[in-house]
Design an enzyme around this catalytic site. Structure first.
Site, PDB file in Angstrom:
ATOM      1  N   THR A 173       0.822  -1.207   0.000  1.00 40.86           N
ATOM      2  CA  THR A 173       0.000   0.000   0.000  1.00 40.86           C
ATOM      3  C   THR A 173       0.862   1.267   0.000  1.00 40.86           C
ATOM      4  O   THR A 173       1.996   1.240   0.487  1.00 40.86           O
ATOM      5  CB  THR A 173      -0.893   0.003   1.269  1.00 40.86           C
ATOM      6  OG1 THR A 173      -1.432   1.296   1.462  1.00 40.86           O
ATOM      7  CG2 THR A 173      -0.099  -0.346   2.526  1.00 40.86           C
ATOM      8  N   ASP A 174       0.288   2.360  -0.489  1.00 39.75           N
ATOM      9  CA  ASP A 174       1.006   3.645  -0.438  1.00 39.75           C
ATOM     10  C   ASP A 174       1.063   4.199   0.979  1.00 39.75           C
ATOM     11  O   ASP A 174       1.806   5.145   1.254  1.00 39.75           O
ATOM     12  CB  ASP A 174       0.360   4.669  -1.387  1.00 39.75           C
ATOM     13  CG  ASP A 174      -1.079   5.015  -1.046  1.00 39.75           C
ATOM     14  OD1 ASP A 174      -1.669   4.382  -0.144  1.00 39.75           O
ATOM     15  OD2 ASP A 174      -1.634   5.928  -1.698  1.00 39.75           O
ATOM     16  N   GLU A 175       0.284   3.586   1.896  1.00 37.31           N
ATOM     17  CA  GLU A 175       0.257   4.109   3.274  1.00 37.31           C
ATOM     18  C   GLU A 175       1.605   3.944   3.974  1.00 37.31           C
ATOM     19  O   GLU A 175       1.870   4.604   4.973  1.00 37.31           O
ATOM     20  CB  GLU A 175      -0.873   3.452   4.068  1.00 37.31           C
ATOM     21  CG  GLU A 175      -2.223   3.702   3.430  1.00 37.31           C
ATOM     22  CD  GLU A 175      -3.407   3.395   4.330  1.00 37.31           C
ATOM     23  OE1 GLU A 175      -3.264   3.452   5.551  1.00 37.31           O
ATOM     24  OE2 GLU A 175      -4.485   3.089   3.770  1.00 37.31           O
ATOM     25  N   TYR A 203      -1.349  -0.468  11.027  1.00 36.03           N
ATOM     26  CA  TYR A 203      -1.537  -1.152   9.727  1.00 36.03           C
ATOM     27  C   TYR A 203      -0.386  -0.836   8.780  1.00 36.03           C
ATOM     28  O   TYR A 203       0.274  -1.733   8.251  1.00 36.03           O
ATOM     29  CB  TYR A 203      -2.874  -0.734   9.094  1.00 36.03           C
ATOM     30  CG  TYR A 203      -2.975  -1.071   7.615  1.00 36.03           C
ATOM     31  CD1 TYR A 203      -2.962  -2.396   7.183  1.00 36.03           C
ATOM     32  CD2 TYR A 203      -3.070  -0.058   6.646  1.00 36.03           C
ATOM     33  CE1 TYR A 203      -3.039  -2.708   5.816  1.00 36.03           C
ATOM     34  CE2 TYR A 203      -3.152  -0.364   5.295  1.00 36.03           C
ATOM     35  CZ  TYR A 203      -3.139  -1.687   4.885  1.00 36.03           C
ATOM     36  OH  TYR A 203      -3.206  -1.990   3.545  1.00 36.03           O
ATOM     37  N   LYS A 237       2.611  -3.235   7.163  1.00 33.55           N
ATOM     38  CA  LYS A 237       2.836  -3.418   5.715  1.00 33.55           C
ATOM     39  C   LYS A 237       4.258  -2.973   5.355  1.00 33.55           C
ATOM     40  O   LYS A 237       4.919  -3.598   4.517  1.00 33.55           O
ATOM     41  CB  LYS A 237       1.801  -2.630   4.898  1.00 33.55           C
ATOM     42  CG  LYS A 237       0.370  -3.142   4.982  1.00 33.55           C
ATOM     43  CD  LYS A 237       0.177  -4.551   4.432  1.00 33.55           C
ATOM     44  CE  LYS A 237       0.349  -4.651   2.936  1.00 33.55           C
ATOM     45  NZ  LYS A 237      -0.020  -6.005   2.438  1.00 33.55           N
TER      46      LYS A 237
HETATM   47  P1  NAD Z   1      -9.432  -7.441   2.429  1.00 31.86           P
HETATM   48  O1  NAD Z   1      -9.411  -7.134   3.892  1.00 31.86           O
HETATM   49  O2  NAD Z   1     -10.668  -7.184   1.642  1.00 31.86           O
HETATM   50  O3  NAD Z   1      -9.064  -8.989   2.193  1.00 31.86           O
HETATM   51  C1  NAD Z   1      -8.026  -9.621   2.887  1.00 31.86           C
HETATM   52  C2  NAD Z   1      -8.179 -11.122   2.640  1.00 31.86           C
HETATM   53  O4  NAD Z   1      -7.072 -11.782   3.282  1.00 31.86           O
HETATM   54  C3  NAD Z   1      -9.456 -11.708   3.246  1.00 31.86           C
HETATM   55  O5  NAD Z   1     -10.077 -12.565   2.310  1.00 31.86           O
HETATM   56  C4  NAD Z   1      -8.965 -12.499   4.454  1.00 31.86           C
HETATM   57  O6  NAD Z   1      -9.770 -13.627   4.747  1.00 31.86           O
HETATM   58  C5  NAD Z   1      -7.569 -12.913   3.989  1.00 31.86           C
HETATM   59  N1  NAD Z   1      -6.650 -13.189   5.099  1.00 31.86           N
HETATM   60  C6  NAD Z   1      -6.400 -12.390   6.173  1.00 31.86           C
HETATM   61  N2  NAD Z   1      -5.507 -12.988   6.978  1.00 31.86           N
HETATM   62  C7  NAD Z   1      -5.161 -14.162   6.385  1.00 31.86           C
HETATM   63  C8  NAD Z   1      -4.259 -15.204   6.725  1.00 31.86           C
HETATM   64  N3  NAD Z   1      -3.532 -15.164   7.853  1.00 31.86           N
HETATM   65  N4  NAD Z   1      -4.130 -16.269   5.886  1.00 31.86           N
HETATM   66  C9  NAD Z   1      -4.879 -16.327   4.748  1.00 31.86           C
HETATM   67  N5  NAD Z   1      -5.760 -15.371   4.382  1.00 31.86           N
HETATM   68  C10 NAD Z   1      -5.900 -14.300   5.198  1.00 31.86           C
HETATM   69  O7  NAD Z   1      -8.177  -6.677   1.824  1.00 31.86           O
HETATM   70  P2  NAD Z   1      -8.008  -5.906   0.432  1.00 31.86           P
HETATM   71  O8  NAD Z   1      -8.536  -4.550   0.580  1.00 31.86           O
HETATM   72  O9  NAD Z   1      -8.494  -6.786  -0.663  1.00 31.86           O
HETATM   73  O10 NAD Z   1      -6.414  -5.783   0.360  1.00 31.86           O
HETATM   74  C11 NAD Z   1      -5.632  -6.842  -0.196  1.00 31.86           C
HETATM   75  C12 NAD Z   1      -4.167  -6.445  -0.140  1.00 31.86           C
HETATM   76  O11 NAD Z   1      -3.967  -5.237  -0.881  1.00 31.86           O
HETATM   77  C13 NAD Z   1      -3.656  -6.172   1.269  1.00 31.86           C
HETATM   78  O12 NAD Z   1      -2.358  -6.714   1.378  1.00 31.86           O
HETATM   79  C14 NAD Z   1      -3.623  -4.662   1.366  1.00 31.86           C
HETATM   80  O13 NAD Z   1      -2.609  -4.229   2.251  1.00 31.86           O
HETATM   81  C15 NAD Z   1      -3.325  -4.268  -0.065  1.00 31.86           C
HETATM   82  N6  NAD Z   1      -3.850  -2.949  -0.480  1.00 31.86           N
HETATM   83  C16 NAD Z   1      -5.152  -2.623  -0.277  1.00 31.86           C
HETATM   84  C17 NAD Z   1      -5.629  -1.391  -0.739  1.00 31.86           C
HETATM   85  C18 NAD Z   1      -7.089  -1.004  -0.593  1.00 31.86           C
HETATM   86  O14 NAD Z   1      -7.454   0.123  -0.925  1.00 31.86           O
HETATM   87  N7  NAD Z   1      -7.976  -1.883  -0.156  1.00 31.86           N
HETATM   88  C19 NAD Z   1      -4.771  -0.501  -1.356  1.00 31.86           C
HETATM   89  C20 NAD Z   1      -3.431  -0.874  -1.537  1.00 31.86           C
HETATM   90  C21 NAD Z   1      -2.990  -2.102  -1.097  1.00 31.86           C
END
Ligand code: NAD
Length: 361
Positions: free
Chosen positions: A133-135, A159, A163
């Site tokens: 993430t950009d965070e 968080y 990351k």
């Molecule tokens: P989300 O919370 O919707 O989904 C996370 C998924 O990971 C869920 O299905 C959960 O069941 C699974 N999970 C959690 N812990 C686990 C474990 N120990 N073992 C197996 N599965 C596990 O998250 P998201 O928004 O889809 O984000 C996905 C990734 O992208 C993350 O790594 C996040 O940091 C990154 N990201 C998100 C955003 C955003 O805007 N949502 C932006 C940039 C990066």
């Protein structure tokens, strides 16, 4: 990449990645522990596809991951599984360290063993793609600056700190052990299947139900929004074409203040459902005490991925938001059970029958 292990594939972004890769005809192994944020119904459109397999397991379960990598001859890992909600990280940081840091290190260990055992040329083609993430870059002033691949890390929340730590471990596995990794750091995503605790879906569902719509502080914090399908497409380009050891920043050049986003959603729901008792839904907005450590602004310069991998977003924010609002209005069957469960840390109701019917390991 022909056979890809996607961790966190039952979540918001991971499910978009699974849909994209399955549609491209690749073999996709989705590994997810189905925390409160994971939901099998998010994968409905691919669950029974012959080139898709769902495995209910934790990323920290090295034995299961190792067996899967071997059995399926996996040649790429896209690691998205994480705890992702900043407010939850403020209340319970340990879970974020356990999954995002320790879980990532365990996954790296399994990936390294698998990679070392691969024959050439599979070894040369293998990639571990860490989705971040950009965070991790922290806070930008409201009126200037953008993040680039050279921006120093300065995470503000538990968080983003977790990351950032996982990014460092992924790079260390490249520098120390030679594991061919690629990293990407993306701005805020929006779109279908977004879990209802995050700003955009929270506001859409609150506005549909005529509930108070909380906005932190004065709503001036700025985020750089990207449609989740554009992010999935960018991730596919990074794992296919990214240079090992390199980072790619992904963003939609769509900066908006939180207040502007919430007001736009109110107006769209007013148009679709009519005013609420004769009043605009903007009247539902309530300014609440700001989140501690709330970064003012995030903004991405995506020039590197545009230039080197030829990626461009297909959605602009205005039409993407209209489609997203319409998706929530027409897909109540997805979010109503989630909302009813109040997602208070429990695992969502994944029935044994659904799991048994899925093509799972
Ligand atoms: P989300 O919370 O919707 O989904 C996370 C998924 O990971 C869920 O299905 C959960 O069941 C699974 N999970 C959690 N812990 C686990 C474990 N120990 N073992 C197996 N599965 C596990 O998250 P998201 O928004 O889809 O984000 C996905 C990734 O992208 C993350 O790594 C996040 O940091 C990154 N990201 C998100 C955003 C955003 O805007 N949502 C932006 C940039 C990066």
């Amino acid at each position: 990449m022909r056979t890809v292990l996607v961790t966190g594939g039952a979540g918001f972004i991971g499910s978009a990645v699974c849909r994209l890769l399955v549609g491209q005809g690749r073999r996709v192994i989705c590994l997810d522990s189905l925390t409160y944020a994971g939901n099998l119904s998010t994968l409905d459109s691919v669950l029974h596809a012959p080139n898709f397999r769902f495995v209910h397991a934790d990323i920290g379960d090295i034995a299961t991951v190792a067996a899967l990598l071997r059995e399926e001859s996996v040649d790429g890992i896209m690691h998205l599984a994480a705890e992702t909600h900043v407010d939850r990280s403020i209340d319970s940081p340990a879970a974020f360290v356990e999954t995002n840091v320790v879980g990532t290190v365990r996954l790296l260990d399994a990936a390294l063993d698998h990679w070392r055992a691969l024959p050439d040329p599979a070894r040369a083609g293998f990639r571990f793609h860490h989705v971040s993430t950009d965070e991790v870059f922290g806070d930008l002033p409201l009126d200037s600056g953008v993040f680039t691949e050279d921006t120093a890390y300065a995470p503000s929340s538990p968080y983003s700190a977790s990351k950032a730590a996982s990014d460092h471990f992924v790079r260390a596995w490249h520098e120390t052990y030679g594991l061919p990794v690629v990293l990407s750091n993306c701005s805020n995503n929006y779109g279908p299947y977004h879990f209802p605790e995050k700003l955009i879906p929270l506001t859409i569902l609150g506005a549909i139900h005529g509930e108070p719509l909380p906005v932190y502080g004065s709503g001036a914090n700025v985020r750089d929004w990207l449609h989740v399908e554009d992010h999935a497409e960018a991730l596919a380009r990074v794992i296919d074409g990214g240079t090992p050891g390199e980072t790619y920043l992904i963003g939609g050049r769509a900066e908006r203040s939180n207040l502007l986003v919430v007001e736009a959603i109110c107006d769209l729901i007013d148009i679709r459902l009519g005013l609420l008792g004769g009043r605009p839904r903007r009247d539902l907005i309530r300014f609440v005490a700001d989140r501690p450590g709330h970064d003012r602004r995030y903004a991405i310069d995506p020039s590197k991925i545009e230039r080197e991998l030829g990626w461009r977003p297909a959605h602009d924010f205005t039409t993407g938001l209209i489609h997203t609002v319409d998706w929530y209005l027409t897909n109540r069957a997805w979010w109503e059970p989630i909302r009813a469960s109040r997602y208070a840390g429990e695992r969502l109701g994944v029935s044994a029958a659904r799991l048994a019917n899925a093509n799972q390991g």
